[in-house]
Scaffold this active site. Structure first.
Site, PDB file in Angstrom:
ATOM      1  N   HIS A 166       0.865  -1.182   0.000  1.00  0.00           N
ATOM      2  CA  HIS A 166       0.000   0.000   0.000  1.00  0.00           C
ATOM      3  C   HIS A 166       0.900   1.230   0.000  1.00  0.00           C
ATOM      4  O   HIS A 166       1.689   1.440   0.922  1.00  0.00           O
ATOM      5  CB  HIS A 166      -0.917   0.016   1.225  1.00  0.00           C
ATOM      6  CG  HIS A 166      -1.860   1.180   1.234  1.00  0.00           C
ATOM      7  ND1 HIS A 166      -3.133   1.116   0.714  1.00  0.00           N
ATOM      8  CD2 HIS A 166      -1.708   2.454   1.674  1.00  0.00           C
ATOM      9  CE1 HIS A 166      -3.734   2.277   0.850  1.00  0.00           C
ATOM     10  NE2 HIS A 166      -2.879   3.113   1.425  1.00  0.00           N
ATOM     11  N   CYS A 167       0.791   2.023  -1.047  1.00  0.00           N
ATOM     12  CA  CYS A 167       1.676   3.183  -1.214  1.00  0.00           C
ATOM     13  C   CYS A 167       0.993   4.427  -0.661  1.00  0.00           C
ATOM     14  O   CYS A 167      -0.042   4.859  -1.184  1.00  0.00           O
ATOM     15  CB  CYS A 167       2.013   3.370  -2.691  1.00  0.00           C
ATOM     16  SG  CYS A 167       3.131   4.757  -2.996  1.00  0.00           S
TER      17      CYS A 167
END
Length: 429
Positions: A166-167
């Protein structure tokens, strides 16, 4: 008056945010996009205003100097487009299930170390991938066995296919459907930093040739060039490092999640098909369509079939197989609350029984039921309930405390059906 039917994005159980009527899907931290956009736009604008416009006259042939700011602006638009595509689309969310897979439930077998009279539910399964066994885990939230390389994102609260990470800078999960665009975004940002740094350094060189003989004097004349060079140098360590790392992951067909979690296990990579095929799989494969139609109307969930098993449980031995989970779960919400409390003195209040004389002695009754016996269910209709499970090692165990419609029926059936159980004692007042 009937309420209007909701669309899928309006009844979404994840933490995602939707815009334009469900046409765009973002992560819960989508506001971080504003920071990412500003980190790209502001340096490029500073470059065009304070550096690139002075370089136009250095390449007077065919007015080639005008291409310097034009390339910077077009490069910026390209990077922002990739950022938007990465952040605003479904990364590969796996649809949730409305109930656990009933075909996986089985009664514990004492011969295999199971608990008699308890439903067991395996939390791990093994499936074959490229000729090798791969373990897949059950997701408590989505109530599915995750496909290979799938993981549940705790931030978005979704299971994502080929979950990479998850960026926070993108504000979205990086998965199967947007990984290609994420890599292009990171690598394009690296090239943009190199371009701005090189053009700023070139401008300093031209200043040194035009009357500012030292580097210090040239930088003092154009402080914007110094700031841009420092900014791009720092940014290159970040986006350039990500580009190199993900290039390695693509060539070896790994994800960030797999690399950080399994690199110390020395396990073989069952997904590696060679460097060329791995790269072709990322860049040349067709993007799979989303498994969700966010603007579609919500379909009513199909309720589990109602099973009337009046005397069926008396004919089956304890720990025997069952065709449906419904036979052993809830007998109405009221009965479930009673069974959880184990307070049989309140049965009369909960069930509305009229036989108060028989209920008075129930609080002091001792229910002695062996591991091979069960209280038979009194003809009732049962539906599936999946709200509480007891976790054990590798399995879920669910208790089979089944309460009849009245306490007197339970006592009478238990006394007649189980000779090993001691008789109930009622207290007279």
């Amino acid at each position: 008056m009937a309420q209007p039917q909701k669309r899928v994005y309006e009844a979404w159980k994840g933490n995602n945010r939707f815009l334009f009527g469900g046409r765009l899907i973002f992560g819960p931290d989508a506001k971080s996009l504003l920071v990412s956009v500003s980190l790209i736009v502001v340096p490029v604008l500073v470059f065009c205003v304070f550096v690139a416009r002075h370089l136009r006259h250095q390449f007077s042939t065919y007015n080639a100097g005008y291409a310097i700011p034009a390339v910077a602006v077009l490069f910026m638009i390209y990077v922002l487009t990739l950022l938007f595509i990465t952040s605003a689309q479904d990364p590969g969310i796996v649809p949730r299930a409305s109930h656990p897979p009933e075909e996986e439930f089985a009664y514990g077998n004492p011969l295999n170390g199971g608990t008699p009279g308890r439903l067991q539910f395996p939390r791990v399964k093994e499936i074959m991938v490229n000729g090798m066994l791969v373990k897949v885990k059950y997701c408590d939230t989505c109530m599915i066995y995750r496909p290979p390389r799938c993981s549940h994102c705790s931030i978005c609260n979704n299971c994502v296919e080929r979950f990479d990470h998850h960026c926070p800078w993108v504000g979205q999960c990086i998965g199967q459907r947007n990984y290609r665009f994420f890599f292009l975004f990171v690598s394009s940002s690296t090239l943009l930093c190199i371009y701005v740094f090189a053009m700023s350094a070139l401008y300093i060189k031209f200043l040194m040739e035009e009357g500012y003989p030292t580097v210090w004097k040239a930088l003092k004349h154009s402080p914007a060039s110094l700031v841009l060079m420092i900014y791009c140098f720092i940014a290159l360590w970040f986006v350039g490092g990500l580009t190199g790392f993900h290039s390695y992951l693509i060539c070896t067909n790994q994800t960030t999640y797999e690399n950080f979690r399994y690199r110390s296990d020395n396990r073989p990579n069952v997904y590696d098909q060679g460097c060329l095929n791995n790269c072709l799989g990322v860049f040349c494969s067709k993007t799979k369509p989303s498994k969700h139609k966010f603007r579609a109307y919500v379909q009513e969930e199909v309720r589990a079939p109602v099973v009337n098993f009046g005397r069926q449980m008396e004919e089956e031995p304890a720990g025997g197989p069952r065709a449906k989970v419904e036979d052993d779960l809830e007998i109405g919400s009221d009965l479930l609350q009673i069974s959880q409390r184990r307070n049989y003195g309140d049965v009369d209040l909960e069930m509305g029984s009229q036989d108060c004389s028989e209920m008075e002695g129930i609080p002091n009754a001792k229910l002695a039921i062996g591991s091979e016996s069960q209280i038979p269910a009194i003809g009732s209709e049962v539906r599936v309930r999946h709200s509480s499970w007891d976790r054990r090692s590798g399995n879920w165990d669910m208790s089979l405390d089944v309460i009849g419609r009245s306490a007197s029926d339970v006592i009478r059936r238990s006394a007649s059906g189980h000779e090993a159980a001691p008789p109930f004692q009622t207290e007279t007042h």
